[in-house]
Design an enzyme around this catalytic site. Structure first.
Site, PDB file in Angstrom:
ATOM      1  N   SER A 192      14.130  23.393  19.844  1.00  0.00           N
ATOM      2  CA  SER A 192      13.678  22.291  18.989  1.00  0.00           C
ATOM      3  C   SER A 192      12.217  22.416  18.605  1.00  0.00           C
ATOM      4  O   SER A 192      11.820  22.019  17.495  1.00  0.00           O
ATOM      5  CB  SER A 192      13.918  20.950  19.697  1.00  0.00           C
TER       6      SER A 192
ATOM      7  N   HIS B   5       7.993  14.259  22.637  1.00  0.00           N
ATOM      8  CA  HIS B   5       8.995  15.308  22.765  1.00  0.00           C
ATOM      9  C   HIS B   5       8.789  16.342  21.661  1.00  0.00           C
ATOM     10  O   HIS B   5       7.966  16.154  20.758  1.00  0.00           O
ATOM     11  CB  HIS B   5      10.404  14.709  22.708  1.00  0.00           C
TER      12      HIS B   5
ATOM     13  N   ASP C  68      17.569  20.367  12.990  1.00  0.00           N
ATOM     14  CA  ASP C  68      16.685  21.448  13.398  1.00  0.00           C
ATOM     15  C   ASP C  68      17.459  22.678  13.863  1.00  0.00           C
ATOM     16  O   ASP C  68      16.989  23.805  13.762  1.00  0.00           O
ATOM     17  CB  ASP C  68      15.708  20.977  14.478  1.00  0.00           C
TER      18      ASP C  68
ATOM     19  N   THR D 226      10.179  17.588  18.847  1.00  0.00           N
ATOM     20  CA  THR D 226      10.186  17.391  17.393  1.00  0.00           C
ATOM     21  C   THR D 226       9.043  16.509  16.906  1.00  0.00           C
ATOM     22  O   THR D 226       8.258  16.937  16.043  1.00  0.00           O
ATOM     23  CB  THR D 226      11.541  16.841  16.924  1.00  0.00           C
TER      24      THR D 226
END
Length: 476
Positions: A99, A150, A310, A152
């Site tokens: 990610s 996180h 993603d 992203t």
């Protein structure tokens, strides 16, 4: 990304502009021939279904289908589909992205290694679309169901050599000047850090009930220790949708426009868990958030909505065991997430009844025996056994607990949405989005707070990022 690739991307964007998306970098958006719709957006909403590979959107169609009708109804994803994108990371990490690398590509237009948070393969910071938007006077914000630090959201807002440096990333958000940050992550934001945010003018929201009354142009809302609760366990709560709506409301106060990132983070987490019922509930909430943005865009026709994933997670298959079947009635019949069902099963002597009621079907003798053995081994083993039972009953398949390298879909509507038609790389998405930002009035090259320098190359009025060779490396 090399200069050659950057020039190629810039020329490709220019060609698209000449074919119908004129004035992509004008200070004032142009109008189409109809005279009512801007040719370029004032506002950009980027929506990422984390882990949402093509099988997820197909599965969601059947999951939502009304079995009492002959027709299979379309979903918001079917309506908005325009193209697809490859997701591979920098060569050093092979073909399957994580990610962080994927978000780095989507936020900066440059490939990097797995684990990178908007730094290149040499661990040098790369300018993100959010940073560019801020420099040009736009408001920026995020609304996510994971912690806000996180992979992203972090890659859109800040820089770090490792996505695992959660505490460092949390602290760095203080210096991003991001207007709205909504999601989870209380664990990583101690009281002293929150006080620093408040000293900078942020309104802090610690409980979801406070969201509705939030009115400050700068807001940080942390509504869970880490992730927000699974949507299936809070039916009707629509937390991502409500965060999206509030973010749109607050960011709209900036007359120059905004860039908003919305992430259905937990689609990926459910995929890693190979948990079909939880994944479909997260898909449903993400679809609902898309419709919130659609409604906003109907009222503000200068808003571009770009939806993608993603990467793909779990290798989900619709059908398994050689059978041409996928039973959505089984999936729809489960009332809570498998981990909740397992936890309750360990609490009660008459666990068989509790489990059957939550699953929506009566257990066979063989199924009772299998679950009984799993129950004696604890909640994690019991959770896995329940997920396996649901998969067997519904004919759902999985190939991995990780990511896969398949291409993902792109969905779009609004001004300049035709730029995203057909196949492209995930870095192309970022470069196209950045080309739609308003032209900068100030000198392009500026020394930033992070002591890094952005070097821009002008290609027929299309700006392309290039990292400066001597940019300092981030330290842990």
């Amino acid at each position: 990304m090399t200069l050659t690739r950057s020039l190629f991307t810039g020329l490709a964007l220019l060609s698209s502009a000449l074919l119908g998306i004129a004035h992509a970098n004008d200070d004032s958006p142009g109008l189409t021939m109809m005279g009512t719709t801007p040719s370029v957006p004032k506002n950009i909403v980027i929506m990422i279904g984390d882990g949402m590979g093509p099988a997820y959107t197909s599965a969601y169609r059947y999951y939502k289908n009304n079995p009492d009708t002959e027709e299979i109804e379309q979903t918001v994803f079917d309506r908005l589909l325009v193209g697809s994108a490859s997701t591979y990371p920098a060569k050093i990490s092979g073909y399957v992205t994580d990610s962080a690398a994927a978000a780095t590509a989507l936020a900066t237009g440059i490939k990097s290694y797995n684990g990178a948070v908007s730094v290149d393969i040499h661990k040098r910071p790369i300018t993100t679309i959010m940073e560019q938007a801020k420099k040009r006077g736009l408001a920026t914000g995020i609304a996510v169901t994971s912690q806000i630090n996180h992979a992203t959201p972090a890659a859109f807002l800040t820089h770090n050599e490792s996505r695992r440096n959660y505490d460092e990333i949390a602290k760095s958000l203080l210096n991003t000047d991001t207007d709205v940050m909504l999601g989870g992550g209380k664990r990583y934001f101690p009281a002293k850090l929150i006080q620093q945010f408040e000293a900078k003018g942020y309104q802090y929201l610690s409980d979801f009930s406070q969201l509705e009354t939030a009115s400050s142009p700068k807001v940080i809302g942390l509504f869970a220790d880490v992730q927000l609760p699974w949507a299936i366990n809070e039916r009707g709560a629509h937390k991502l949708s409500k965060m999206t709506s509030k973010a749109l409301e607050l960011l709209s106060k900036n007359q120059d426009g905004f860039v908003l990132l919305v992430e259905g983070s937990l689609i990926d987490w459910a995929g890693h868990n190979n948990d079909i019922v939880t994944a479909m509930a997260e898909m449903d909430e993400f679809a609902n958030a898309i419709e919130v943005v659609e409604q906003y865009a109907r009222q503000h026709n200068d808003t571009l909505m770009l939806v993608t994933a993603d990467h793909n997670t779990g290798g989900l298959s619709i059908g398994a065991e050689g059978e041409y079947i996928w039973k959505t009635d089984i999936i729809n019949g489960v009332s809570t997430s498998p981990d909740v069902i397992a936890t309750r099963a360990l609490k009660y002597d008459d666990w068989q009844t509790k489990v059957s009621d939550a699953l929506g079907f009566k257990l066979s003798q063989n199924e009772e025996t299998q679950l009984s053995l799993a129950r004696m081994q604890g909640v994690e083993v019991m959770t896995t056994a329940i997920k396996n039972l649901i998969d067997t009953r519904s004919f759902t398949g999985w190939t991995t607990g990780g990511h896969t390298g398949v291409d993902v879909q792109i969905f779009a509507s609004g001004p300049a949405s035709t730029l995203f038609s057909g196949f492209q790389d995930n870095t192309d998405i970022a470069n196209k989005l950045m080309s739609l930002l308003p032209k900068e009035a100030k000198v392009v090259n500026q020394v930033k707070q992070s002591s890094t320098i952005d070097k821009r190359v002008e290609v027929n009025d299309i700006e392309v990022n290039e990292p400066v060779v001597d940019t300092p490396t981030l330290n842990n």
